[in-house]
Design an enzyme around this catalytic site. Structure first.
Site, short mmCIF file in Angstrom:
data_model
loop_
_atom_site.label_atom_id
_atom_site.label_comp_id
_atom_site.label_asym_id
_atom_site.label_seq_id
_atom_site.Cartn_x
_atom_site.Cartn_y
_atom_site.Cartn_z
N GLY A 156 0.80 -1.22 0.00
CA GLY A 156 0.00 0.00 0.00
C GLY A 156 0.83 1.27 0.00
N TYR A 157 1.96 1.27 0.70
CA TYR A 157 2.77 2.47 0.76
C TYR A 157 3.27 2.86 -0.63
CZ TYR A 157 6.64 5.62 1.86
OH TYR A 157 7.51 6.69 1.89
N GLY A 158 3.92 1.92 -1.32
CA GLY A 158 4.42 2.22 -2.66
C GLY A 158 3.32 2.60 -3.63
#
Length: 349
Positions: A156-158
């Site tokens: 999710g971060y990327g």
């Protein structure tokens, strides 16, 4: 004799804009605090968004003018009035499972910030991103800015930071000059992000190398990142992304060993196979999703993508376009951290 007309200057020698008033999001975070210190020392008037009274107090102590609110404050554009530049550094950087909260902050928050900046007619902006926008779990070797986004982001971060980049770059259509800066593994003095997590793992006896840690990594000292952001504000080409890292890539194991040594810690030779950790992460993520968020995986593929394989970046574009040159070496940054640790602990040098 009639004087000849002055010869036009080539674009790269045009006078750089002077920063007078800067609007900053994420000002109380690790990168934000260092940006405030840097620009205030240069006489720039820094207006920094703050979500809490404690953040306001901190920013005020650093010389910034705190603006109480968040990325979704309806009067955000009013707070940006008169600011000639924006640095958007606020983000949800957790490397766990993808979440609605992270999507809201990183994607919709970025959309709101750049819409407000356009409404306030802010002329220049730098969006702080990450090399994680390119990670899919495989090694990334000497990558440049032409490397495409992965078809299957590892977490999710990327994924959300990649969306945020595209939103920021789309603001070019409003007439704003926008550049994106991508650091990798930010470290150095005053670190309240990666280093505390490493120390906690070491002190709890939970630290182990993955496949021995014998792969290379790019890193970004906080001083070099601040310098790179400033260069992007002053000389960045609108619509472009720039990797900002230290001068040289290093072996991951060697760097972490040296980094932890500055805090008086040593690490064992304990190592686990990459395939095993990846399998644990994959299965754990599935269980965590089935639990509806009630259980959190011990490791995620997002975290492994940043620490279990080579990730090295080429900074030639930043050198050429921005005039960027790393100002802090690994040796200098490590020595500074060791000295600060000795001063805090009261030990002799």
């Amino acid at each position: 004799m009639t004087p000849s007309a002055p010869r036009p200057q080539p674009p790269h020698t045009l006078p750089e804009p002077r920063l007078r008033r800067l609007f900053l999001t994420g000002g109380s975070g690790y990168v934000g605090r260092n940006l405030v210190r840097h620009f205030v020392a240069q006489g720039v008037e820094v207006h920094a968004l703050a979500r809490s009274a404690s953040a306001c107090t901190l920013l005020r102590s650093l010389g910034a003018q705190p603006i109480e609110g968040d990325l979704f404050s309806p009067q955000l554009h009013n707070a940006m009035q008169g600011c000639c530049a924006l640095v958007h550094a606020a983000a949800d950087t957790q490397h766990g499972l993808a979440s609605k909260a992270q999507q809201l902050t990183n994607v919709e928050g970025t959309r709101r910030v750049f819409a407000a900046a356009a409404q306030a007619q802010v002329a220049r902006a730098v969006h702080l991103s990450t090399e994680s926008v390119l990670l899919d779990g495989r090694p990334l070797v000497n990558a440049d800015e032409n490397h495409p986004y992965p078809e299957h982001p590892v977490g999710g971060y990327g994924a959300t930071k990649a969306q945020a980049e595209q939103i920021a770059l789309a603001a070019v259509q409003t007439g704003m000059q926008v550049s994106v800066v991508r650091p990798r593994f930010v470290w150095g003095r005053d670190d309240t992000t990666a280093l505390p997590q490493l120390l906690q793992a070491v002190d709890a006896g939970k630290f182990a190398w993955i496949d021995g840690g014998r792969y290379r990594t790019s890193t970004t000292h906080i001083g070099n990142l601040v310098h790179g952001i400033e260069r992007a504000l002053l000389a960045g080409q609108s619509g472009q992304c720039y990797f900002i890292t230290d001068a040289d890539a290093v072996e991951f194991r060697t760097f972490l060993t040296d980094l932890l040594a500055t805090q008086g810690r040593s690490v064992s030779d304990k190592s686990v196979p990459r395939w095993l950790v990846h399998a644990v992460a994959t299965v754990s993520e599935r269980i965590a999703r089935l639990s509806g968020g009630r259980w959190h995986p011990p490791v995620t593929r997002q975290a492994l993508a940043t620490s279990a394989v080579e990730v090295t970046l080429y900074i030639g574009k930043a050198r050429q376009d921005l005039g960027y040159a790393p100002i802090v070496s690994h040796a200098q940054g490590l020595a500074e951290m060791a000295e600060l640790h000795r001063a805090r602990s009261g030990t002799a040098g």
